[in-house]
Design an enzyme around this catalytic site. Structure first.
Site: not given
Ligand code: ADP
Length: 581
Positions: A261, A393, A469, A567
């Site tokens: 990104e 998660k 993770d 951006h």
């Protein structure tokens, strides 16, 4: 021309054993030496000597003619022979060195190529190169659009490629036919790289899809065996940027961030600069405990409550801790929280896990305790070692309220001048935006732990870089960002509170070479020698510090109305993606 060379040289055969060959061999491009009866060096030496001797002979003859005023076009037999020898040797030398040299200038992508402005032209050249070098040997299926192994290799570097051997070819066919399971390759071959290469080739044939662009070479496949990834066919490359130095608790950290990104690293870096210029941030660890919550079922709710009371009785804790802690010298049981749902009981175990993130460790401890309980509660039916009250998660209030992994709060006072000059906004605007966006806006959205601007951006990037993770970014990104004007409204107090940062510096992906290098950069690689757990705890404070920097910078960009502009500049490719193949 190539065919004629081949016919006079040894016929090209598929290698009997795995052999490392160069790209030129792979592409079937014959070199000049194949056409010659003499060895390459000898032939070159002969033509070089011939060329220079006839040049010397002709020049001396012409000098003689100029001195004696003899016309230059009157030549004798020896001069005619010398002229023919000159032409012959010149043609040979040009053919041997000249054409390849010119080819290399025109066709080979050099590092300079990427500096050229016309990227589309460069890509077209690379595609042309790919096509030129893709082999069409009997070991490779030419019906596949392009040979994945070769093309992927080309993307990473120009190192030699391994061609499939006859034995490999048999295995590939067996996988394609379904008679050999792809997952068994590592154990059958005992060579993880070869297994990945064969699996990849078979996959290309089965799907008919090109894997060009997904590299195979340059990765240690042994290092992931039985630990990080099954059935590998290559690896994805993610760029790692660096934000910092982040001045945190008096120490400077260069924070590695793996992301695609645009703007993210630059923005976090700007936040780090503002923090540094304001004297740094400080970060405190509130809690350190990984959780696992099995679900067990009884015949009646009464029996489930019996077990709840037993587990929550302080007198029983010591026995349970001894049983639990047998799982590892680093696992230390901290507590068990029980939640009833009818005749079902959820037991949320919390334990410290040293420098490991600790999921495996806590699961082993939980299993020990469940086995132990079975003696006194034989009617206990273990439905699952994970009953989702853990909660791993998934967004869940239990993590937001109770914490999971490391709970950290991090704060800084940003000087008013820095807010104006570096962040291009004002303290007042930031405080107002934070109240309306991160607090009120998130409340209106019914957020769960999402009272922040983009903590998950920073958490995910640091997690990927350091081998955490990435799926645990869900609860690890739970964060409330607070802002307040202090020092009579001149300066900004900013804090992030993150109750569930789940990180480790040993185990899982942390031991892989790239990830381990990033941990090393932060000074938290592996197990802490001073005190078990110190490295992973420090990593958690760095994650919070980086999140603080990210929050500060993005909120400032929003307050100053710069977000869309920046951006457009850093996060949007100017390339025409419709042309991307
Ligand atoms: P996780 O639970 O995060 O997947 P594991 O428990 O599988 O990690 O792996 C941790 C391993 O590392 C264990 O075998 C443990 O004994 C070992 N280890 C060595 N040093 C440490 C340390 N300082 N802290 C935690 N574990 C350590």
């Amino acid at each position: 021309m190539e065919a004629r060379w081949r016919s006079s040289a040894k016929p090209v055969q598929a290698p009997k054993t795995t052999k490392t060959v160069s790209f030129e061999e792979v592409s079937g491009k014959a070199s000049s030496s194949e056409a010659l009866p003499l060895s390459l060096h000898l032939t070159n030496a002969v033509f070089f000597s011939l060329f220079f001797s006839v040049v010397y002979f002709l020049l001396s003859r012409w000098r003689e003619k100029i001195r004696t005023s003899t016309p230059l076009h009157l030549v004798n037999l020896s001069e005619i022979v010398a002229i023919f020898a000159f032409i012959a040797s010149f043609v040979y030398l040009l053919g041997f060195f000249g054409i390849d040299f010119v080819h290399s200038l025109i066709l080979r992508p050099s590092t300079d190529l990427w500096n050229s402005e016309d990227e589309e032209e460069n890509e077209a050249l690379l595609r042309k190169e790919d096509a030129r070098k893709i082999p069409c040997d009997q070991a490779l299926d030419c019906s596949v659009t392009s040979a994945p192994i070769i093309s992927a290799q080309k993307v990473v570097d120009e190192k030699p490629v391994k061609l499939t051997t006859e034995e490999d070819e048999e295995i590939i066919k067996a996988i394609v036919a379904g008679t050999t399971p792809s997952y068994s390759l590592e154990s059958k071959l005992g060579d993880c790289k070869r297994a990945a290469s064969i699996r990849r080739e078979a996959l290309g044939r089965i799907t008919g899809k090109s894997l060009s662009g997904l590299p195979l070479d340059g990765f240690d496949y042994e290092s992931i065996l039985g630990q990080c990834c099954e059935m590998p066919i290559g690896y994805v490359q993610i760029p790692v940027g660096i934000a910092g130095p982040l001045l945190l608790n008096g120490k400077e950290y260069s924070v590695p961030m793996a992301t695609t990104e645009g703007c993210l690293v630059a923005s976090t870096n700007r936040g780090c600069k503002a923090i540094h210029l304001s004297g740094g941030a400080s970060s405190v660890l509130l809690k350190d405990g990984m959780t696992r919550a099995p679900v067990v079922r009884f015949g009646t709710a009464k029996r489930a409550v019996d077990l709840k009371f037993y587990l929550e009785d302080p007198e029983n804790f010591e026995t349970l801790a001894v049983v639990f802690n047998r799982s590892s010298r680093f696992a230390r049981l901290q507590g068990i929280k029980c939640v009833i749902a009818g005749k079902n009981l959820y037991l949320r175990f919390t334990c410290s896990t040293g420098d490991a993130m600790g999921m495996n460790m806590v699961s082993k401890g939980v299993q020990n305790v469940l086995d132990f309980l079975q003696t006194d509660f034989p009617d206990m039916d273990v439905i699952g070692i994970s009953g989702n009250l853990c909660s791993d998660k998934k967004p869940a209030a239990v993590n937001w309220i109770e914490g999971r992994g490391k709970s950290v709060v991090c704060e800084a006072i940003i000087n008013g001048d820095v807010v104006r000059k570096v962040l291009k906004t004002s303290v007042e605007s930031l405080v107002e935006l934070n109240m309306l966006k991160n607090l009120t806006g998130s409340a209106m959205a019914g957020a769960l732990g999402g009272f922040n601007a983009h903590a998950s951006n920073i958490v995910s990037a640091v997690y990927i870089a350091t081998g955490q993770d990435p799926a645990q970014n869900i609860e690890s990104s739970h964060c409330i960002t607070m802002m307040e004007a202090v020092n009579e409204g001149n300066d900004l107090h900013i804090s992030v509170t993150m109750p569930s940062i789940e990180v480790g510096t040993v185990g899982g992906g942390t031991q892989l070479a790239s990830q381990s290098a990033c941990l090393n950069l932060l000074g938290v690689k592996g197990a802490s020698q001073e005190s078990p757990g110190a490295n992973s705890r420090r990593l958690a404070t760095i994650v919070a510090g980086a999140a603080l920097a990210g929050e500060l910078s993005l909120m400032s960009a929003l307050a100053a109305g710069q977000l869309v502009k920046s951006h457009m500049k850093y996060n949007r490719s100017s390339k025409d993606v419709s042309k991307t193949s």
